[in-house]
Design a protein around this motif. Sequence first.
Motif, mmCIF file in Angstrom:
data_model
loop_
_atom_site.group_PDB
_atom_site.id
_atom_site.type_symbol
_atom_site.label_atom_id
_atom_site.label_comp_id
_atom_site.label_asym_id
_atom_site.label_seq_id
_atom_site.Cartn_x
_atom_site.Cartn_y
_atom_site.Cartn_z
ATOM 1 N N VAL A 65 14.673 -10.167 10.823
ATOM 2 C CA VAL A 65 15.022 -8.698 10.792
ATOM 3 C C VAL A 65 16.285 -8.574 9.660
ATOM 4 O O VAL A 65 15.736 -7.477 9.113
ATOM 5 N N ILE A 66 16.861 -9.428 9.522
ATOM 6 C CA ILE A 66 17.922 -9.263 8.261
ATOM 7 C C ILE A 66 17.119 -9.250 7.102
ATOM 8 O O ILE A 66 17.476 -8.356 6.202
ATOM 9 N N LEU A 67 16.158 -10.292 7.003
ATOM 10 C CA LEU A 67 15.621 -10.278 5.626
ATOM 11 C C LEU A 67 14.678 -9.217 5.268
ATOM 12 O O LEU A 67 14.383 -8.739 4.212
ATOM 13 N N GLN A 68 13.862 -8.821 6.581
ATOM 14 C CA GLN A 68 12.857 -7.538 6.286
ATOM 15 C C GLN A 68 13.404 -6.292 5.934
ATOM 16 O O GLN A 68 12.816 -5.668 5.395
ATOM 17 N N LEU A 69 14.764 -6.017 6.399
ATOM 18 C CA LEU A 69 15.423 -4.626 6.018
ATOM 19 C C LEU A 69 15.714 -4.522 4.578
ATOM 20 O O LEU A 69 15.559 -3.697 4.159
ATOM 21 N N GLY A 70 15.650 -5.732 3.996
ATOM 22 C CA GLY A 70 15.842 -5.744 2.535
ATOM 23 C C GLY A 70 14.631 -6.022 1.659
ATOM 24 O O GLY A 70 14.788 -6.030 0.458
ATOM 25 N N LYS A 71 13.629 -5.796 2.383
ATOM 26 C CA LYS A 71 12.057 -5.782 1.437
ATOM 27 C C LYS A 71 11.405 -4.393 1.600
ATOM 28 O O LYS A 71 10.398 -4.258 0.878
ATOM 29 N N ILE A 72 11.788 -3.392 2.229
ATOM 30 C CA ILE A 72 11.440 -2.031 2.497
ATOM 31 C C ILE A 72 11.527 -1.262 1.174
ATOM 32 O O ILE A 72 10.420 -0.355 0.534
ATOM 33 N N GLY A 73 12.763 -1.312 0.513
ATOM 34 C CA GLY A 73 13.051 -0.332 -0.612
ATOM 35 C C GLY A 73 12.241 -0.559 -1.864
ATOM 36 O O GLY A 73 11.818 0.135 -2.719
ATOM 37 N N THR A 74 11.696 -1.997 -2.258
ATOM 38 C CA THR A 74 10.909 -2.295 -3.322
ATOM 39 C C THR A 74 9.605 -1.519 -3.552
ATOM 40 O O THR A 74 9.392 -0.601 -4.479
ATOM 41 N N ILE A 75 8.679 -1.589 -2.453
ATOM 42 C CA ILE A 75 7.514 -0.679 -2.705
ATOM 43 C C ILE A 75 7.877 0.651 -2.694
ATOM 44 O O ILE A 75 7.097 1.573 -3.395
ATOM 45 N N ILE A 76 8.751 1.165 -1.897
ATOM 46 C CA ILE A 76 9.311 2.622 -1.908
ATOM 47 C C ILE A 76 9.318 3.058 -3.439
ATOM 48 O O ILE A 76 9.179 4.208 -3.883
ATOM 49 N N PHE A 77 10.191 2.106 -3.943
ATOM 50 C CA PHE A 77 10.479 2.822 -5.411
ATOM 51 C C PHE A 77 9.372 2.818 -6.192
ATOM 52 O O PHE A 77 9.336 3.737 -7.339
ATOM 53 N N PHE A 78 8.303 1.912 -6.243
ATOM 54 C CA PHE A 78 7.224 2.243 -6.867
ATOM 55 C C PHE A 78 6.251 3.493 -6.345
ATOM 56 O O PHE A 78 5.755 4.196 -7.508
ATOM 57 N N LEU A 79 6.442 3.750 -5.302
ATOM 58 C CA LEU A 79 5.752 5.086 -4.837
ATOM 59 C C LEU A 79 6.539 6.226 -5.455
ATOM 60 O O LEU A 79 5.725 7.263 -5.921
ATOM 61 N N THR A 274 1.854 -7.059 5.482
ATOM 62 C CA THR A 274 2.704 -6.458 6.625
ATOM 63 C C THR A 274 3.801 -5.537 6.124
ATOM 64 O O THR A 274 4.016 -4.399 6.621
ATOM 65 N N ASN A 275 4.603 -6.085 4.855
ATOM 66 C CA ASN A 275 5.489 -5.401 4.391
ATOM 67 C C ASN A 275 5.033 -4.057 3.740
ATOM 68 O O ASN A 275 5.707 -2.901 3.682
ATOM 69 N N ILE A 276 3.872 -4.013 3.417
ATOM 70 C CA ILE A 276 3.270 -2.975 2.413
ATOM 71 C C ILE A 276 3.270 -1.962 3.518
ATOM 72 O O ILE A 276 3.341 -0.636 3.079
ATOM 73 N N PHE A 277 2.609 -1.884 4.535
ATOM 74 C CA PHE A 277 2.449 -1.164 5.615
ATOM 75 C C PHE A 277 3.739 -0.454 6.205
ATOM 76 O O PHE A 277 3.920 0.675 6.368
ATOM 77 N N ASN A 278 4.558 -1.603 6.365
ATOM 78 C CA ASN A 278 5.966 -1.183 6.861
ATOM 79 C C ASN A 278 6.454 -0.255 5.862
ATOM 80 O O ASN A 278 7.159 0.833 6.151
ATOM 81 N N SER A 279 6.539 -0.518 4.534
ATOM 82 C CA SER A 279 7.111 0.246 3.802
ATOM 83 C C SER A 279 6.587 1.594 3.398
ATOM 84 O O SER A 279 7.220 2.693 3.181
ATOM 85 N N LEU A 280 5.038 1.690 3.411
ATOM 86 C CA LEU A 280 4.328 2.940 3.408
ATOM 87 C C LEU A 280 4.887 3.910 4.542
ATOM 88 O O LEU A 280 5.016 5.085 4.452
ATOM 89 N N LEU A 281 5.091 3.366 5.791
ATOM 90 C CA LEU A 281 5.471 3.983 6.800
ATOM 91 C C LEU A 281 6.700 4.574 6.991
ATOM 92 O O LEU A 281 7.258 5.606 7.123
ATOM 93 N N ALA A 282 7.554 3.792 6.127
ATOM 94 C CA ALA A 282 9.029 3.921 6.031
ATOM 95 C C ALA A 282 9.193 5.092 5.054
ATOM 96 O O ALA A 282 10.119 6.138 5.175
ATOM 97 N N PHE A 283 8.465 5.153 3.784
ATOM 98 C CA PHE A 283 8.331 6.225 2.896
ATOM 99 C C PHE A 283 7.924 7.454 3.625
ATOM 100 O O PHE A 283 8.842 8.675 3.319
ATOM 101 N N ALA A 284 6.886 7.381 4.630
ATOM 102 C CA ALA A 284 6.410 8.812 5.361
ATOM 103 C C ALA A 284 7.557 9.117 6.258
ATOM 104 O O ALA A 284 7.936 10.396 6.391
ATOM 105 N N CYS A 285 8.085 8.429 6.856
ATOM 106 C CA CYS A 285 9.216 8.616 7.862
ATOM 107 C C CYS A 285 10.263 9.501 7.014
ATOM 108 O O CYS A 285 10.879 10.484 7.587
ATOM 109 N N LEU A 286 10.677 8.858 5.778
ATOM 110 C CA LEU A 286 11.822 9.383 5.222
ATOM 111 C C LEU A 286 11.495 10.676 4.800
ATOM 112 O O LEU A 286 12.308 11.602 4.511
ATOM 113 N N PHE A 287 10.305 11.068 4.029
ATOM 114 C CA PHE A 287 9.734 12.192 3.636
ATOM 115 C C PHE A 287 9.701 13.296 4.668
ATOM 116 O O PHE A 287 10.227 14.341 4.800
ATOM 117 N N LYS A 288 9.359 12.805 5.816
ATOM 118 C CA LYS A 288 9.483 13.577 7.086
ATOM 119 C C LYS A 288 10.621 14.145 7.487
ATOM 120 O O LYS A 288 10.711 15.204 7.868
#
Length: 370
Positions: A65-79, A274-288
Amino acid sequence: MGQSKFRPPVIANSGAVEGAGVKKNYLVIDTIRFIAMCSIVWGHCNLGCEQRVFHNIDDIFIQSVILQLGKIGTIIFFLISGFLMESKIDSYTPLSFLKLRLRSTIIPWFVVVLLFGLLNLSNDASLKTALAQHHYKEALNINFIILRTAIFYFAYWFIIVYLISAVLLIALKKHLNKAWLGLSLALITAFYCVNLHYGWVSAYHTKAFLGYAFFMWLGIIISKNYTRFIAFLENTSWGYFILAFAISFIFACREGINLSKIGCADPYASIRITNIFNSLLAFACLFKLGKINLINKLDPRKTVYGIYLLHNMVIYGITELYHSFFSNYNINPSISNLLVAEIIAFIFVLSVTYLITILLLGKRRQLVIT
């Protein structure tokens, strides 16, 4: 029905511009970019947590969990990069884009990479030994290795991949709406995802030079279809988004654990499927969720790139102190102690880099990362 937060009134300096039927509110993007940078800083503050081997299932899950929380932001930045580039991409050529980014992005990056390399060199025992023994060829090789490490194994790889992705998409801008381009980029990304499990080429996500172009392309497509994107967000309940995000987060943690077990060099790479889907959903949630005024008061548009450039240097500076603390006080590096240490390090690094960025920039034009 009340006015949607995605359709702000036309007010001077509101951050809203005309889109295709819906005004694009870039203040939401400012909120997202700061949160994404927080994820990246968090991911680099683990200070060895990723290398620790735990045997208790609870400890393993908390570590993931600690490590995964640090992996979401990268893909969001490319989006975000693609989203923001869409409105001007027709006016760019690859050369004009690079010229535009030279002063605001490339030169600051180059200067900081050199400083970071020099910081590493000043503390490298093997270099000091080589120079003392007049082994200059070996010293040059050590310099090259340290500079390569600074670029490809720390956060500084992002700018190289960002520029490659942007130039590629600008060169292919006449084909952006064609399915074959999106599919081709998706297949390249898929290759890197599968490669993590088989190791055909280097598994480090920092060397996936073409693996992130798909997300920049997707950001462009989202911007081009902004009205449909907003309609999708508004017509989908929070319950579905939260459930989908939670499930994808658990799967991302699980894939990271599995990759660790098989000895993957980069088990929590941001380019995991799996992180790709998690990051895309995080982006959608933050936008919403929309803009968060408290975060936007920190002026993310002006400060985020400075935080990105400086945070590795601050982390490097506290690493020895961190390890000495655990060693001198004979503290057990349990997962709970590592979590507390990471929280303290994250708050310290984010605060210091933010303040340094504000002091360095003053009233000058901001640096640009997206």
